[in-house]
Design an enzyme around this catalytic site. Sequence first.
Site, mmCIF file in Angstrom:
data_model
loop_
_atom_site.group_PDB
_atom_site.id
_atom_site.type_symbol
_atom_site.label_atom_id
_atom_site.label_comp_id
_atom_site.label_asym_id
_atom_site.label_seq_id
_atom_site.Cartn_x
_atom_site.Cartn_y
_atom_site.Cartn_z
ATOM 1 N N ASP A 62 -0.871 31.516 17.580
ATOM 2 C CA ASP A 62 -0.165 31.275 16.730
ATOM 3 C C ASP A 62 0.204 29.798 17.040
ATOM 4 O O ASP A 62 0.005 29.262 18.073
ATOM 5 C CB ASP A 62 1.030 32.062 16.730
ATOM 6 C CG ASP A 62 1.845 32.080 15.207
ATOM 7 O OD1 ASP A 62 1.289 31.117 14.649
ATOM 8 O OD2 ASP A 62 2.378 32.990 14.859
HETATM 9 C C1 BGC Z 1 2.881 31.216 11.479
HETATM 10 C C2 BGC Z 1 1.477 32.037 11.363
HETATM 11 C C3 BGC Z 1 0.867 30.909 10.401
HETATM 12 C C4 BGC Z 1 0.519 29.483 11.347
HETATM 13 C C5 BGC Z 1 0.030 28.336 10.770
HETATM 14 C C6 BGC Z 1 2.892 29.906 12.194
HETATM 15 O O1 BGC Z 1 4.283 29.523 12.212
HETATM 16 O O2 BGC Z 1 3.725 32.407 12.464
HETATM 17 O O3 BGC Z 1 1.409 33.058 10.617
HETATM 18 O O4 BGC Z 1 -0.587 31.397 10.266
HETATM 19 O O5 BGC Z 1 2.254 29.092 11.683
HETATM 20 O O6 BGC Z 1 0.807 27.935 9.758
#
Ligand code: BGC
Length: 752
Positions: A229
């Site tokens: 993530d």
């Molecule tokens: C979120 C993800 C997301 C990623 C990219 C993170 O903060 O938890 O779900 O895909 O950012 O934006």
Amino acid sequence: MDIKKIVAEMTLEEKAGLCSGADFWHTKAVERLGVEAITMSDGPHGLRRQEEEGDHLGMGGSVPAVCFPAGCATAASFDETLIYKLGEELGKECRAEGVNVILGPAVNVKRSPLCGRNFEYYSEDPYLASRMAAGYIKGVQSHGVGTSLKHFLANNQEHRRMSSSSEMDERTLREIYLAAFEEAVKEAKPWTVMCSYNRINGTYAAQNRKFLTDVLRGEWEFDGFVVSDWGAVNDRPADLEAGLDLEMPSSFGHNDARIVEAVKTGRLSEEVLDQAVERILRIVERSRQGKKTAPYDKEAAHALARKIAGECMVLLKNEGVLPLSRETKAAFIGEFAENPRYQGGGSSHINSFKTESAWELADKTHVTYAQGYRVKEDGTDEALLKEAVDAAKKADVAVVFAGLPDSYESEGYDRTHMRLPENQNALISAVCEANPNTVVVLHNGSPVEMPWVDRVKGILEAYLGGQAVGGAVLDILYGDVNPSGHLAETFPVKLEDNPSYLYYQGEGDRVEYREGIFVGYRYYDKKKMEVLFPFGHGLSYTEFALSDLKVSAERIRDTDILEVSVDVKNIGSRPGKAVVQLYTAPPKEGIIRPVRELKGFAKTELAPGERKTLHFALSKRAFSYYDAETGEFRAPSGRYGIEAGFSSRDILQSCMVELEEDRPPGTRIGMDSIFLDILKKPEAMPYVKEIVAKMDVEGAGSGESMGEGTKEMLESVLGYMPLHALVSFSGGKVGFADIEEFIRKLNESGIF
Ligand code: BGC
């Protein structure tokens, strides 16, 4: 692309570099070797493609796109084919926008109604969540575009999401939290999986070899890459070692240098790095099939968004008030009628190319509008309230558009309570006073308390229905679409009823999942608790009946597939779609298990009077629990219920099957074994008699001073007695040598 050859030709620095992003949304290209970059973009319910500067909080701009209903809604469709279609459309849009991997679906289990991201997630039930995810993944990937199944693992709250540790036992992990990902990975084969920020039992997901490697790749045969993530990396070499291939976004060279150094000093083997590079290259290779195509038709996608929303909304209550006729004098009340809330905040936030509200599309000759409340405030505006009450009085039916403001639920933080804003509850009560025919339409990403539930005639849960929500609400209110959504989560009466309530958010970073496997209906049904609306509930404008539940055999071994069929008939006067749910009910004795668990579902359209036979197949897993001692899913021998119904509380057809476990794990008798367990095998009786005879308990139990029930007491005392206690209980007549001999005989008897 000869991947092995490319890896062999890459320098250590190039390999380390490939394991983190070039920027927010791209991997690095290695031009001299013809390795292209791939582009990722947020989903899950639309495309949030950012042109230049990126961010993962949904704050920066993104290319105008189509916002489809969020996961909370699409799961309520109980329709894998529909989710597949949504996936296909997203796949098409990704190709048109040059996106190779869309970051979704998000399948985390809804442990508490308070989780700020519940609107993105599917269900409190892992089977349903995993099926929905499988449909989505297959749809997107049918266009040569990858998905990223997220957030792996046990990321069930936003509070302290980057440091908290989800603490739970192995059975809970396997039956609930891993299970939400399992079928989706095994069956739909996502190109990538995104690990979550949090820790699981103390170890960061990013660094968790057990889950990223042993379970994901070893047990489930995942063959894509694991991406962090955004910002979830902690100790890059250790993360690589655990199975985290790609760090996103860029580490600005810092972690590349750390990887190089770790290889040079021997902390990280170059083979591990090569493996990660290979996995990334395989997806780069697959992405080459999905080259940019012509722009997609946004208007057609908007129409699809409206259709999907109509299939998801759940009619929670209807006392004959809906559908409305075109001639009904209706008052639409509430700011959401004009500005619907149709998506949540954070990384999934879509820049919708257009939106439509119910008021905008309403037939103004029969419908009036009053704002009723200000969505950005909690307090009641008396003038707006009065205007709303006046409008309600003049109308045949008052439709209040209520729900949660943006600030109540979003990525990044959790809700603190389960109530609607005060001004909305006050408005609904006042409108009910003014007009007995009041309907509430809800726009929210997770359950709310409904203190007015008995006073309104109808409730339509529209969830966060995407940019076309306004039209979809009208389709249902006026009966152009017959509602067919069913709840993918329980609506408890109040927050305190939720099984995680006592432990939710945890203490500091320690979040104990003490309710264990009893999540959602698994808990409420076991406790026979009153709920506001049960899991699986959803009404229609027609009525359905179930009959003729049949099973292929009444006795099965756990290695067999049980075929189940049930007939569903439309006994009302409108065409409609029925959602039939199939549950298995494990034996009550022995292992502590839920009353019933969802193991199949089917959605089917029926004309009035039409009847169809639906077929299901249940394999061992549908009867199993996770036995942490043997480390496997087991279906112990016993009688299991097969139940079909329209919700977990509306079981209309059921029958029993006798299941025999093919290879029950053997038991070894030892000093701690108790007689009760030994005597579960009647063949052990002669051995037991032999040792009991040595105890010389003749005459015991006649002591009147011990009162009624003495025999039972003695039996149970003996039953619960571990073998080692025989020495003292027999007054020394049985010695340790006798017990050892007894144990040896039993273990050699082949009985256990
Ligand atoms: C979120 C993800 C997301 C990623 C990219 C993170 O903060 O938890 O779900 O895909 O950012 O934006």
